[in-house]
Design an enzyme around this catalytic site. Structure first.
Site, PDB file in Angstrom:
ATOM      1  N   ASP A  81      16.507   2.517 -40.451  1.00 16.87           N
ATOM      2  CA  ASP A  81      17.601   3.423 -40.186  1.00 16.87           C
ATOM      3  C   ASP A  81      18.147   3.561 -41.385  1.00 16.87           C
ATOM      4  O   ASP A  81      18.181   2.669 -42.539  1.00 16.87           O
ATOM      5  CB  ASP A  81      18.628   2.932 -38.930  1.00 16.87           C
ATOM      6  CG  ASP A  81      17.771   1.514 -38.700  1.00 16.87           C
ATOM      7  OD1 ASP A  81      18.265   1.215 -39.674  1.00 16.87           O
ATOM      8  OD2 ASP A  81      18.490   1.115 -37.807  1.00 16.87           O
ATOM      9  N   ASN A 150      23.203  -4.715 -27.301  1.00 18.61           N
ATOM     10  CA  ASN A 150      23.070  -3.656 -26.235  1.00 18.61           C
ATOM     11  C   ASN A 150      21.447  -3.653 -25.373  1.00 18.61           C
ATOM     12  O   ASN A 150      21.391  -2.143 -25.161  1.00 18.61           O
ATOM     13  CB  ASN A 150      24.030  -2.680 -26.055  1.00 18.61           C
ATOM     14  CG  ASN A 150      23.907  -1.151 -27.577  1.00 18.61           C
ATOM     15  OD1 ASN A 150      22.234  -2.112 -28.140  1.00 18.61           O
ATOM     16  ND2 ASN A 150      23.991  -0.927 -28.096  1.00 18.61           N
ATOM     17  N   HIS A 152      19.696  -2.029 -28.641  1.00 20.60           N
ATOM     18  CA  HIS A 152      18.761  -0.944 -29.070  1.00 20.60           C
ATOM     19  C   HIS A 152      17.475  -1.603 -29.932  1.00 20.60           C
ATOM     20  O   HIS A 152      17.777  -2.715 -30.415  1.00 20.60           O
ATOM     21  CB  HIS A 152      20.549  -0.155 -29.815  1.00 20.60           C
ATOM     22  CG  HIS A 152      20.679  -0.816 -31.204  1.00 20.60           C
ATOM     23  ND1 HIS A 152      21.945  -1.296 -31.460  1.00 20.60           N
ATOM     24  CD2 HIS A 152      20.063  -2.222 -32.164  1.00 20.60           C
ATOM     25  CE1 HIS A 152      22.514  -1.521 -32.389  1.00 20.60           C
ATOM     26  NE2 HIS A 152      20.748  -2.030 -32.862  1.00 20.60           N
ATOM     27  N   GLU A 157      20.384   4.310 -29.401  1.00 17.68           N
ATOM     28  CA  GLU A 157      21.831   3.270 -28.724  1.00 17.68           C
ATOM     29  C   GLU A 157      21.007   3.967 -27.235  1.00 17.68           C
ATOM     30  O   GLU A 157      20.195   4.661 -26.688  1.00 17.68           O
ATOM     31  CB  GLU A 157      22.611   3.816 -28.327  1.00 17.68           C
ATOM     32  CG  GLU A 157      23.549   3.466 -30.186  1.00 17.68           C
ATOM     33  CD  GLU A 157      23.925   2.073 -30.596  1.00 17.68           C
ATOM     34  OE1 GLU A 157      23.717   1.186 -29.717  1.00 17.68           O
ATOM     35  OE2 GLU A 157      24.475   2.397 -31.784  1.00 17.68           O
TER      36      GLU A 157
HETATM   37  C1  F6R Z   1      19.192  -2.442 -38.396  1.00 17.72           C
HETATM   38  C2  F6R Z   1      18.620  -2.742 -36.718  1.00 17.72           C
HETATM   39  C3  F6R Z   1      19.475  -3.169 -35.787  1.00 17.72           C
HETATM   40  C4  F6R Z   1      19.111  -4.397 -35.624  1.00 17.72           C
HETATM   41  C5  F6R Z   1      20.098  -4.710 -34.460  1.00 17.72           C
HETATM   42  C6  F6R Z   1      20.372  -6.606 -34.518  1.00 17.72           C
HETATM   43  O1  F6R Z   1      17.941  -1.341 -39.433  1.00 17.72           O
HETATM   44  O2  F6R Z   1      16.764  -1.790 -36.921  1.00 17.72           O
HETATM   45  O3  F6R Z   1      18.041  -2.460 -34.525  1.00 17.72           O
HETATM   46  O4  F6R Z   1      18.070  -4.695 -35.648  1.00 17.72           O
HETATM   47  O5  F6R Z   1      21.094  -4.056 -34.396  1.00 17.72           O
HETATM   48  O6  F6R Z   1      21.096  -6.366 -35.270  1.00 17.72           O
HETATM   49  P1  F6R Z   1      21.085  -8.495 -36.271  1.00 17.72           P
HETATM   50  O7  F6R Z   1      20.361  -8.750 -36.442  1.00 17.72           O
HETATM   51  O8  F6R Z   1      22.820  -7.991 -37.695  1.00 17.72           O
HETATM   52  O9  F6R Z   1      21.723  -8.571 -34.954  1.00 17.72           O
END
Ligand code: F6R
Length: 257
Positions: A81, A150, A152, A157
């Protein structure tokens, strides 16, 4: 189980859960596995996450690359992303994150690095280009994932319905807050929108490894492993894949026992 009742908290049999004492140990083992797949210049196409979770993994991969002279020449990467409005050269783009934490430390040819351009004039065209690029690369061999508080994955989301392919999406407020650290601690600076691989793109990978560390990941990991498959917990769709490994630290493992 009574016919028609809600699904119970039975583990989906195809998801392997592996527990580690600490995130450093998890990162070391996963880095070793990924590095072994690249051995002798073997082609490997990776899907890669950003965020706090993979920091230890990327540090371990950079270290192993130096100490074992790992050959990245046949490795291709596609990040999951990117924030809308940000791209190469922007200090807050995920592209910059990847350069700082991984790509600047390994000799991956720049043409092998796939990234969504958050500055694209037409996001739909950019997302379609990304899908084509992944297909042209022969698909994703291994996708590494983190998980949002959450539930995702990528920036898919929770919602009533999910989009399968790469698409533009609006970030939930907790997601923006969780990303504030990458924007100097200012949640207001986090863009409201992002481009993300879709759940179908992620599920098309041959193999998926999700990392989850720290107490904040207990609830989403429980929901993805022990709850029903639901678009309200996008990570729960991983239960539908045949080759998923969830690597957790002691905090998360204790809550799953
Ligand atoms: C970012 C991504 C997100 C993160 C998720 C957890 O490229 O794909 O799904 O893996 O938001 O983020 P952290 O590791 O910062 O808790």
């Amino acid at each position: 189980m009574v016919c028609g009742s809600r699904p119970t908290s039975t583990y989906p049999s195809s998801v392997v859960v592996e527990a580690f004492a600490a995130e450093e140990a998890l990162a070391e083992v996963l880095a070793g596995r990924v590095a072994a797949r690249m051995g002798a210049g073997r082609p490997l196409t990776l899907g890669l996450p950003t965020g706090r979770t993979p920091l230890a993994l990327y540090a371990a991969l950079a270290r192993m690359t130096r100490s074992h002279r790992i050959d990245w020449s046949a490795v291709r990467t596609f990040n999951l992303d990117e924030f809308v409005g940000l791209g190469a050269g922007d200090p807050h783009s995920y592209r910059t994150f990847m350069e700082r934490h991984l790509f600047d430390h390994v000799a991956i040819p720049s043409r092998n690095v796939g990234f969504l351009d958050g500055r694209a004039v037409d996001p739909a065209v950019e997302c379609a280009r990304y899908e084509r690029a992944i297909r042209a690369a022969g698909g994703l061999d291994l996708v590494l994932l983190g998980i949002g508080g959450n539930g995702h994955i990528g920036f898919n989301e929770p919602a009533d319905a999910l989009i399968a392919q790469t698409h533009a999406t609006t970030l939930d407020e907790p997601t923006r807050a969780a990303n504030a650290w990458w924007f100097g601690g200012n949640p207001a600076a986090v863009p409201h929108q992002a481009l993300t691989m879709g759940v179908g793109t992620i599920l098309s990978a041959t193999e998926i490894v999700l990392m989850a560390t720290g107490a904040a990941k207990i609830a989403p990991v429980r929901a993805m492993l022990q709850g029903p498959v639901t678009t309200r917990v996008p990570a729960s769709l991983l239960q539908l894949h045949r080759n998923v490994r969830v690597m957790v630290d002691a905090d998360v493992a204790a809550a799953l026992a």
